[in-house]
Design an enzyme around this catalytic site. Structure first.
Site, PDB file in Angstrom:
ATOM      1  N   ASP A   1     -15.135   8.839  12.138  1.00  0.00           N
ATOM      2  CA  ASP A   1     -16.181   9.567  12.856  1.00  0.00           C
ATOM      3  C   ASP A   1     -17.484   8.776  12.956  1.00  0.00           C
ATOM      4  O   ASP A   1     -18.387   9.166  13.696  1.00  0.00           O
ATOM      5  CB  ASP A   1     -16.497  10.883  12.119  1.00  0.00           C
ATOM      6  CG  ASP A   1     -15.820  12.083  12.757  1.00  0.00           C
ATOM      7  OD1 ASP A   1     -15.609  12.062  13.980  1.00  0.00           O
ATOM      8  OD2 ASP A   1     -15.526  13.034  12.016  1.00  0.00           O
TER       9      ASP A   1
ATOM     10  N   LYS B   1      -7.462  16.895  18.578  1.00  0.00           N
ATOM     11  CA  LYS B   1      -7.433  15.535  18.032  1.00  0.00           C
ATOM     12  C   LYS B   1      -6.006  15.142  17.668  1.00  0.00           C
ATOM     13  O   LYS B   1      -5.566  14.018  17.926  1.00  0.00           O
ATOM     14  CB  LYS B   1      -8.355  15.450  16.803  1.00  0.00           C
ATOM     15  CG  LYS B   1      -9.836  15.529  17.173  1.00  0.00           C
ATOM     16  CD  LYS B   1     -10.758  15.711  15.983  1.00  0.00           C
ATOM     17  CE  LYS B   1     -12.196  15.929  16.482  1.00  0.00           C
ATOM     18  NZ  LYS B   1     -13.190  16.074  15.421  1.00  0.00           N
TER      19      LYS B   1
ATOM     20  N   GLN C   1     -13.671  17.580   9.394  1.00  0.00           N
ATOM     21  CA  GLN C   1     -14.251  18.349  10.491  1.00  0.00           C
ATOM     22  C   GLN C   1     -15.475  19.130  10.007  1.00  0.00           C
ATOM     23  O   GLN C   1     -15.433  19.787   8.968  1.00  0.00           O
ATOM     24  CB  GLN C   1     -13.187  19.304  11.073  1.00  0.00           C
ATOM     25  CG  GLN C   1     -13.614  20.033  12.330  1.00  0.00           C
ATOM     26  CD  GLN C   1     -13.872  19.110  13.523  1.00  0.00           C
ATOM     27  OE1 GLN C   1     -13.241  18.063  13.665  1.00  0.00           O
ATOM     28  NE2 GLN C   1     -14.795  19.483  14.382  1.00  0.00           N
TER      29      GLN C   1
HETATM   30  N1  GUN Z   1     -18.070  18.871  14.529  1.00  0.00           N
HETATM   31  C1  GUN Z   1     -18.574  18.783  15.781  1.00  0.00           C
HETATM   32  N2  GUN Z   1     -18.329  17.566  16.291  1.00  0.00           N
HETATM   33  C2  GUN Z   1     -17.666  16.865  15.336  1.00  0.00           C
HETATM   34  C3  GUN Z   1     -17.125  15.546  15.273  1.00  0.00           C
HETATM   35  O1  GUN Z   1     -17.234  14.734  16.190  1.00  0.00           O
HETATM   36  N3  GUN Z   1     -16.498  15.221  14.124  1.00  0.00           N
HETATM   37  C4  GUN Z   1     -16.393  16.081  13.080  1.00  0.00           C
HETATM   38  N4  GUN Z   1     -15.775  15.670  11.990  1.00  0.00           N
HETATM   39  N5  GUN Z   1     -16.878  17.306  13.097  1.00  0.00           N
HETATM   40  C5  GUN Z   1     -17.508  17.692  14.233  1.00  0.00           C
END
Ligand code: GUN
Length: 291
Positions: free
Chosen positions: A120, A53, A97
């Protein structure tokens, strides 16, 4: 002959579009969007996801910050860190996350995020807006899947879409988006308690597999000419890679692909689109700022 839905190529094109939009902000002297990411502990997959990211942000010219905590951080300390980001006028959007350590409630943490910074799209306010079709931050993977389907001009109106899995971050929201006006699919959600699951999947014009079981969808569950979107990213042991593992999708690609009209590979299908959705949400967060 089936056609591969190339998520990697499509995501690269979208990153170029975003880079162009960010460059324009730069040229007109506007502030550059800023995404922050909170990472708790050092779960291997989460480390990789967050590193990617940050890398994606750099590629398109979005600023990013990584905030790390040990996995013994308390829930209240984590929520205090989130409140700091909520009030930080230099941060347009941020993510926490997942998964979080067991002693921390993911729901409480998500609910403490300011919905206007929820890059998100996990906050109940954004999910509620999504359900009634209001503008909002869409969760990254469902957003990426819908964008892939649109860019490949895959017909959806009146088609039977079977979503396998009902998670908060993929199955449930993608099932809502697929039935929305403009997409207009007829949606069935199947899950671990569904009876005759194979027969239901066999009726699908579009299969979205998001259960996290490697190679769950076999050739005899897939109708001739179906479109298959594979969201699975299970790590399986492999002698072919340096890391000792490789990613396996929820679909037995080798045997399913010949029956499909379109299919996404793993890796290189949905994954890159998920990453690019976060960039789109960050740009949106920056554009929607009132100050
Ligand atoms: N864990 C698995 N996929 C995601 C996501 O898209 N965002 C976040 N914050 N955690 C995740």
């Amino acid at each position: 002959m089936y056609q591969i839905i190339d998520g990697k190529k499509t995501a690269a094109k979208i990153r170029q579009e975003i880079a162009g939009a960010v460059a324009q902000l730069h040229e007109s002297g506007k502030r550059i969007p800023h995404l922050a990411a909170i990472l708790v502990g050092n779960n291997g997959s989460s480390e990789t996801y967050v590193a990617n990211k940050i890398k994606d942000c750099a590629e398109v010219g979005i600023r990013s910050s990584l905030i790390r905590f040990n996995d013994n951080i308390s829930e209240s300390e984590l929520i205090r860190a989130i409140e700091k980001l909520n009030n930080d006028s230099d941060v347009d959007g941020f993510i926490v996350q997942l998964p979080l350590p067991n002693h921390i409630s993911e729901n409480k943490v998500i609910e403490s995020i300011d919905p206007s910074k929820d890059a998100d799209g996990f906050h109940p306010v954004n999910l509620g807006k999504m359900i009634i079709g209001l503008p909002c931050f869409l969760p990254a993977t469902p957003y990426g899947i819908v964008e892939l389907i649109k860019r490949y001009k895959i017909p959806t109106a009146g088609r039977h879409c079977v979503v396998i899995g009902r998670s908060n971050i993929v199955g449930r929201p993608v099932s809502v988006l697929m039935s929305q006006k403009g997409i207009d699919a007829t949606v069935t959600v199947v899950h671990s308690k569904t009876r005759n699951i194979e027969n239901i999947i066999l009726q699908a014009d579009i299969i979205i597999a998001a259960i996290g079981v490697a190679s769950f969808v076999k050739a005899d569950m897939v109708k001739e000419g179906a479109v298959v979107i594979d969201v699975g990213t299970t790590r399986v042991p492999s002698g072919e890679t340096k890391s000792g593992w490789k990613l396996a999708g929820d679909v037995d690609f080798e045997h399913v692909a010949p029956k499909c009209s379109y299919i996404t590979p793993v890796p290189g299908g949905v994954g890159p689109m998920t990453r690019v959705s976060l960039l789109r949400n960050t740009l949106l967060a920056a554009n929607q700022r009132k100050i």
